[in-house]
Design an enzyme around this catalytic site. Sequence first.
Site, PDB file in Angstrom:
ATOM      1  N   ASP A   1      94.691  91.364  83.575  1.00  0.00           N
ATOM      2  CA  ASP A   1      95.745  91.253  84.584  1.00  0.00           C
ATOM      3  C   ASP A   1      97.059  91.869  84.110  1.00  0.00           C
ATOM      4  O   ASP A   1      98.066  91.771  84.806  1.00  0.00           O
ATOM      5  CB  ASP A   1      95.966  89.778  84.948  1.00  0.00           C
ATOM      6  CG  ASP A   1      95.809  89.531  86.444  1.00  0.00           C
ATOM      7  OD1 ASP A   1      95.253  90.410  87.136  1.00  0.00           O
ATOM      8  OD2 ASP A   1      96.217  88.462  86.926  1.00  0.00           O
ATOM      9  N   ASP A  25      91.609  75.018  87.306  1.00  0.00           N
ATOM     10  CA  ASP A  25      90.387  74.496  86.708  1.00  0.00           C
ATOM     11  C   ASP A  25      89.990  73.142  87.311  1.00  0.00           C
ATOM     12  O   ASP A  25      88.903  72.975  87.862  1.00  0.00           O
ATOM     13  CB  ASP A  25      90.542  74.394  85.191  1.00  0.00           C
ATOM     14  CG  ASP A  25      91.900  73.849  84.768  1.00  0.00           C
ATOM     15  OD1 ASP A  25      92.606  73.252  85.607  1.00  0.00           O
ATOM     16  OD2 ASP A  25      92.261  74.000  83.584  1.00  0.00           O
TER      17      ASP A  25
END
Length: 772
Positions: free
Chosen positions: A166, A329
């Site tokens: 990224d 998560d």
Amino acid sequence: MLLMLVWLALLVPVLFLAATPTATIVQGLLALTVLAILFALKPFVQKSLRVRFFVLAAASTLVLRYWFWRLTETLPSPDDPVSFIAALVLFGAESFTVVLFFLTALITADPTTPPLPKRMRRSEAPTVDVLVPSYNEPPELLAVTLAAAMQMVYPEGRKTVVLCDDGGTDQKCASPDPKAAKEAQERRAQLQAMCEQMGVVYTTRARNEHAKAGNLNSALHKLRGELVLILDADHVPSREFLARTAGYFVENPKLFLVQTPHFFTNRDPIERNIGLPETCPSENEMFYTEIHRGLDRLGGAFFCGSAALIRRKALDDVGGISGRTITEDAETALDIHSRGWESLYLDHAMIAGLQPETFASFITQRGRWATGMMQMLILKNPLFRPGLTMLQRVCYLNSMSYWLFPLVRMIFLLSPLFYLFFGLEVFVVTYDEVLAYILPHLLVGFLIQNALFSKVRWPLISEVYEIAQTPYLLKAVFNTVLRPNAATFKVTAKDETLDKDFISPVFQPLLMLNLLLFAGLVAAAMRWSLFPGDRTVVLIVGGWNLYNFLLAALSLRSVFERQRRLQKPRTVIRAPARVWLAGQPEETAAPALVRSISGKGLRLELQLGPDTDPALLEIKPDAEIMVHLEIPKARALEQTLQGKVTQSDRGRMGAERHGLAVTFDESQMIAASAMTAWLVYGDSKKWHAARKAVPQRRGLVPGILFVLRKAIVSLPVTVIGLLRAPSSARAAKTDDRRSSVEQQAIDQFLADDPRDDDGSGYFDSDEAEVRA
């Protein structure tokens, strides 16, 4: 339903006993009896499930009696609305801790330990995509993680390693800032070349959207593996990771997650800066050793962002990695659990990562966790989420509500000041009631925590950690409650190294809290002198404030960043090697032991003898040498590396040993990283030993005395350090060599970044079935 009815039936007499008022002397005798029982049975709590249940039941009764007493007999009259409101705030915080006590008791009552996965043929092994998301980590850190991922034992052709970059997106490469664009373009080109050489798939995306979740989802769109292993950029896996975990998915088609612990090769800044001994368990061990095993028993083990294997079908069932909150998560696990999928926690560390090196980075990381959990509590409250079992709702509610601790802890810190500064009556109590109710209640909490977590958390250490974080995370919690959709993802620095001592640039909030508590001590002394009739109350409330101040004073040491290496580094190795001078024949090589290695360099000890090349005896910094490491179990990884000597320690090592520090140039990085992955990180037994053997138990009384003594001793050191801080700060402004990590810590905390045994025996041919 039948079990629930039985529990409710048993609850009625318990509540009756807890709510029955008694004389203070009777309560005192009851408290002494319960405390004596708990103290006598504490050593057996870890050995016997029946003893554990009995101890938790006895403690719960005393805790309930305390709560009913606080509710019915200690609140001041509403006729004094200011005191009454202050008292209600304190009582609310205490009620919250009572709820957490029962939630913790439920979750940790019977932690689970799953068996090894069943036998699996090689042809049955699911295909796996190993995703390593990256943003701004240096190539040498990524190279080790990727090399270790490539070395994981798994059937040929059924594993794909992917770097999800990224930091080199189209958006960054086309940045209007020419410098930023050039850096992104160079990063992309360098990582593409590195991945091609290592056999790793490189992927990036058009724009940096939805932080880590968006990065992972972009990569998943291009992949088709049945399982997905997610590893943070600094989480280096051992060789047997997939071998120990993939079989669970073959065994249970409803399983979507196998989560494993996060182990770290460095110490977090709080334990390092306040000087906790290396035998003190790491702060995350209580969660990974006890609490997550308890969550697993109740069906609530959740995804912790890394070191987890996930079924791709379950991810597709919820549209990929969830991204509404910045804790993608736990949010993903919540979404998948609500679809009826099951999870499993395996308490065997098979990754080694890096914790934040500075206090500012640590606070940034914990602030992100607190913000994300508050977002989940508000936007995806598990109590109202269809598809979850009742116990799963309890598990998620416990994990989310824990992050309200900054608010609760601040109430406990400030409540005695309401009386000391303003004379407010926060509770109505006599000295005898303090001994019969309050003191036993505190001791019960300490005893239960020590009984359940003595190997993984020393007494009062939780309090020190929470106070150190409270002034900073309180703002994050309030902001999230007010604007739950406005949170941004801040990346935690992964490559910091302390090159000098300094005071954290974010020290002011914690210092102001300490000064406020110290002012409370001064106010207590004044009240003692001016109001002789109130001395009993001053003694009680002043003692409470003194306790708070000592813990806060020790927490303040967290901001004094200092270099401190482990006495026995967790990455130490003993790898045989041969060393000779560049340009000389290999026959002149001397034997050596490599003690540490990374993608950038190594440290070794030359083994000197009568036949040693005389030129090696006189080796000095800047000399070019050749190093050939010997790896008998992986000859294909063996290569001869050329490096430059940066440090020579012959005088310190003795006549027969010559210590050398060697650095490699960039061309050697991939080969050195592959050897590092194998030698340093390949065998998880090192991490298992560090988690289970090195930490030591600490009894309740010795543990409390240890923390209080350390707090008292730290006071003069802290005062001297703060007095020196202004001159140090002035010097730093004119020092061109100012610590890069100090500046990075400032940028990390203040900048608004918008995102943030090898196991081969688990497989055999299709005709035979074996398990290691």
